[in-house]
Design a protein around this motif. Structure first.
Motif, PDB file in Angstrom:
ATOM      1  N   GLN A 214       0.782  -1.215  -0.162  1.00 39.72           N
ATOM      2  CA  GLN A 214      -0.130  -0.157  -0.018  1.00 39.72           C
ATOM      3  C   GLN A 214       0.821   1.265  -0.050  1.00 39.72           C
ATOM      4  OE1 GLN A 214      -2.223  -1.170   3.663  1.00 39.72           O
ATOM      5  NE2 GLN A 214      -4.153  -1.360   2.489  1.00 39.72           N
ATOM      6  N   LEU A 215       2.226   1.169   0.747  1.00 41.85           N
ATOM      7  CA  LEU A 215       2.954   2.262   0.708  1.00 41.85           C
ATOM      8  C   LEU A 215       3.459   2.799  -0.754  1.00 41.85           C
ATOM      9  CD1 LEU A 215       4.928   1.799   3.826  1.00 41.85           C
ATOM     10  CD2 LEU A 215       3.472   3.492   3.688  1.00 41.85           C
ATOM     11  N   ILE A 216       3.843   1.751  -1.472  1.00 39.64           N
ATOM     12  CA  ILE A 216       4.178   1.870  -2.929  1.00 39.64           C
ATOM     13  C   ILE A 216       2.874   2.512  -3.854  1.00 39.64           C
ATOM     14  CG2 ILE A 216       5.015   0.743  -4.934  1.00 39.64           C
ATOM     15  CD1 ILE A 216       6.934   0.859  -2.774  1.00 39.64           C
ATOM     16  N   VAL A 217       1.638   2.014  -3.442  1.00 43.33           N
ATOM     17  CA  VAL A 217       0.468   2.537  -4.177  1.00 43.33           C
ATOM     18  C   VAL A 217       0.583   3.979  -3.849  1.00 43.33           C
ATOM     19  CG1 VAL A 217      -1.787   2.495  -4.227  1.00 43.33           C
ATOM     20  CG2 VAL A 217      -0.645   0.298  -4.405  1.00 43.33           C
ATOM     21  N   MET A 218       0.594   4.264  -2.523  1.00 47.06           N
ATOM     22  CA  MET A 218       0.656   5.767  -2.177  1.00 47.06           C
ATOM     23  C   MET A 218       1.771   6.623  -2.845  1.00 47.06           C
ATOM     24  SD  MET A 218      -0.062   5.070   1.867  1.00 47.06           S
ATOM     25  CE  MET A 218      -0.969   6.566   2.458  1.00 47.06           C
ATOM     26  N   LEU A 219       2.894   6.181  -2.954  1.00 46.49           N
ATOM     27  CA  LEU A 219       3.944   6.836  -3.912  1.00 46.49           C
ATOM     28  C   LEU A 219       3.518   7.176  -4.969  1.00 46.49           C
ATOM     29  CD1 LEU A 219       7.018   5.061  -2.466  1.00 46.49           C
ATOM     30  CD2 LEU A 219       6.340   7.498  -1.903  1.00 46.49           C
ATOM     31  N   PHE A 220       2.961   5.998  -5.742  1.00 49.79           N
ATOM     32  CA  PHE A 220       2.691   6.218  -7.251  1.00 49.79           C
ATOM     33  C   PHE A 220       1.543   7.385  -7.193  1.00 49.79           C
ATOM     34  CE2 PHE A 220       4.085   1.811  -8.343  1.00 49.79           C
ATOM     35  CZ  PHE A 220       5.014   2.268  -9.345  1.00 49.79           C
ATOM     36  N   ASP A 221       0.428   7.356  -6.250  1.00 55.37           N
ATOM     37  CA  ASP A 221      -0.622   8.211  -6.047  1.00 55.37           C
ATOM     38  C   ASP A 221      -0.235   9.519  -6.006  1.00 55.37           C
ATOM     39  OD1 ASP A 221      -2.362   6.131  -6.715  1.00 55.37           O
ATOM     40  OD2 ASP A 221      -3.080   6.095  -4.619  1.00 55.37           O
ATOM     41  N   GLY A 222       1.021   9.720  -5.299  1.00 61.89           N
ATOM     42  CA  GLY A 222       1.548  11.101  -5.031  1.00 61.89           C
ATOM     43  C   GLY A 222       2.277  11.674  -6.141  1.00 61.89           C
ATOM     44  N   ALA A 223       2.859  10.790  -6.743  1.00 61.00           N
ATOM     45  CA  ALA A 223       3.721  11.289  -7.980  1.00 61.00           C
ATOM     46  C   ALA A 223       2.714  11.701  -9.261  1.00 61.00           C
ATOM     47  CB  ALA A 223       4.780  10.042  -8.408  1.00 61.00           C
ATOM     48  N   ILE A 224       1.713  11.059  -9.510  1.00 60.19           N
ATOM     49  CA  ILE A 224       0.778  11.384 -10.438  1.00 60.19           C
ATOM     50  C   ILE A 224      -0.211  12.470 -10.178  1.00 60.19           C
ATOM     51  CG2 ILE A 224      -1.317  10.336 -11.364  1.00 60.19           C
ATOM     52  CD1 ILE A 224      -0.271   7.615 -11.046  1.00 60.19           C
ATOM     53  N   ALA A 225      -0.278  12.499  -8.769  1.00 58.05           N
ATOM     54  CA  ALA A 225      -1.030  13.801  -8.403  1.00 58.05           C
ATOM     55  C   ALA A 225      -0.311  15.144  -8.548  1.00 58.05           C
ATOM     56  CB  ALA A 225      -1.381  13.687  -6.945  1.00 58.05           C
TER      57      ALA A 225
ATOM     58  N   ALA B 224       1.061   5.563 -14.137  1.00 47.56           N
ATOM     59  CA  ALA B 224      -0.291   4.924 -14.193  1.00 47.56           C
ATOM     60  C   ALA B 224      -0.206   3.699 -14.605  1.00 47.56           C
ATOM     61  CB  ALA B 224      -1.015   6.090 -14.871  1.00 47.56           C
ATOM     62  N   ASP B 225       0.450   3.315 -15.743  1.00 46.70           N
ATOM     63  CA  ASP B 225       0.642   2.009 -16.348  1.00 46.70           C
ATOM     64  C   ASP B 225       1.184   1.212 -15.321  1.00 46.70           C
ATOM     65  OD1 ASP B 225      -0.751   2.536 -18.543  1.00 46.70           O
ATOM     66  OD2 ASP B 225       0.899   2.462 -19.780  1.00 46.70           O
ATOM     67  N   ILE B 226       2.225   1.334 -14.649  1.00 46.41           N
ATOM     68  CA  ILE B 226       3.119   0.606 -13.714  1.00 46.41           C
ATOM     69  C   ILE B 226       2.124   0.537 -12.538  1.00 46.41           C
ATOM     70  CG2 ILE B 226       5.028   0.473 -12.025  1.00 46.41           C
ATOM     71  CD1 ILE B 226       6.372   2.037 -14.310  1.00 46.41           C
ATOM     72  N   ALA B 227       1.485   1.710 -12.044  1.00 45.02           N
ATOM     73  CA  ALA B 227       0.558   1.611 -10.856  1.00 45.02           C
ATOM     74  C   ALA B 227      -0.357   0.750 -10.948  1.00 45.02           C
ATOM     75  CB  ALA B 227       0.120   3.205 -10.526  1.00 45.02           C
ATOM     76  N   GLY B 228      -0.970   0.779 -11.997  1.00 40.88           N
ATOM     77  CA  GLY B 228      -2.217  -0.206 -12.441  1.00 40.88           C
ATOM     78  C   GLY B 228      -1.853  -1.554 -12.026  1.00 40.88           C
ATOM     79  N   ALA B 229      -0.679  -1.953 -12.633  1.00 42.88           N
ATOM     80  CA  ALA B 229      -0.214  -3.299 -12.463  1.00 42.88           C
ATOM     81  C   ALA B 229      -0.072  -3.727 -10.972  1.00 42.88           C
ATOM     82  CB  ALA B 229       1.242  -3.417 -13.418  1.00 42.88           C
ATOM     83  N   TRP B 230       0.684  -2.657 -10.402  1.00 46.03           N
ATOM     84  CA  TRP B 230       1.079  -2.812  -9.041  1.00 46.03           C
ATOM     85  C   TRP B 230      -0.246  -3.095  -8.179  1.00 46.03           C
ATOM     86  CZ3 TRP B 230       5.515  -3.890  -6.674  1.00 46.03           C
ATOM     87  CH2 TRP B 230       5.635  -3.714  -5.341  1.00 46.03           C
ATOM     88  N   LYS B 231      -1.073  -2.309  -8.411  1.00 48.13           N
ATOM     89  CA  LYS B 231      -2.441  -2.487  -7.645  1.00 48.13           C
ATOM     90  C   LYS B 231      -3.144  -3.785  -7.941  1.00 48.13           C
ATOM     91  CE  LYS B 231      -3.141   2.673  -7.502  1.00 48.13           C
ATOM     92  NZ  LYS B 231      -4.006   3.822  -8.094  1.00 48.13           N
ATOM     93  N   GLU B 232      -3.007  -4.260  -9.208  1.00 48.39           N
ATOM     94  CA  GLU B 232      -3.760  -5.601  -9.572  1.00 48.39           C
ATOM     95  C   GLU B 232      -2.816  -6.465  -8.822  1.00 48.39           C
ATOM     96  OE1 GLU B 232      -3.832  -8.048 -13.642  1.00 48.39           O
ATOM     97  OE2 GLU B 232      -4.751  -6.119 -13.769  1.00 48.39           O
TER      98      GLU B 232
END
Length: 140
Positions: free
Chosen positions: A33-44, A123-131
């Motif tokens: 979840q921390l990695i997901v938060m990093l992706f979300d923060g970078a995209i934002a 977003a592509d990497i984050a999508g795979a990570w979330k999956e």
């Protein structure tokens, strides 16, 4: 004048409340979840940079791009484990490096296309990570 002071105090209070919410989320998050938060923060941050770029606000655009680069370099890149991750970690490192270079180009040339490309990659990497996270949660 009193209303202005009240609004400023409210703004500070809301900001502090938001910080506590983020800190609570970080403290209770799994490593995934921390990695997901990093992706979300970078995209934002990239989206914020785009808004400032289009508005001609150069200083704020630069701050937002710097924040995205910091998250990528000191969060996502630092989280890679070359020993355990092997080839995948190496490829992710290359993608992160390329994304940072796109962000640098976007900042230097006010290039929305580079921002878009950086956002798409993340977003592509984050999508795979979330999956992956969804699959491991379902198996657990």
């Amino acid at each position: 004048m009193s209303a202005m002071r009240g609004a400023a105090a409210y703004g500070r209070g809301a900001s502090a409340y938001a910080r506590v919410g983020v800190e609570s989320g970080v403290m209770s998050a799994s490593p995934h979840q921390l990695i997901v938060m990093l992706f979300d923060g970078a995209i934002a941050s990239i989206r914020t940079a785009r808004i400032h770029l289009e508005a001609g606000n150069t200083a704020e655009k630069g701050k937002a791009i710097s924040k995205a680069m910091d998250i990528i370099n000191n969060g996502l890149m630092a989280a890679l484990d070359a020993e355990k991750g092997g080839e995948i970690a190496g490829r992710l490192a290359s993608l992160y490096d390329y994304t940072v270079r796109l962000l640098l180009a976007a900042n230097l040339r006010n290039d929305v296309e580079s921002l878009d490309q950086a956002e798409t990659i993340l977003a592509d990497i984050a999508g795979a990570w979330k999956e992956i996270g969804g699959q491991t949660a379902a198996q657990g």
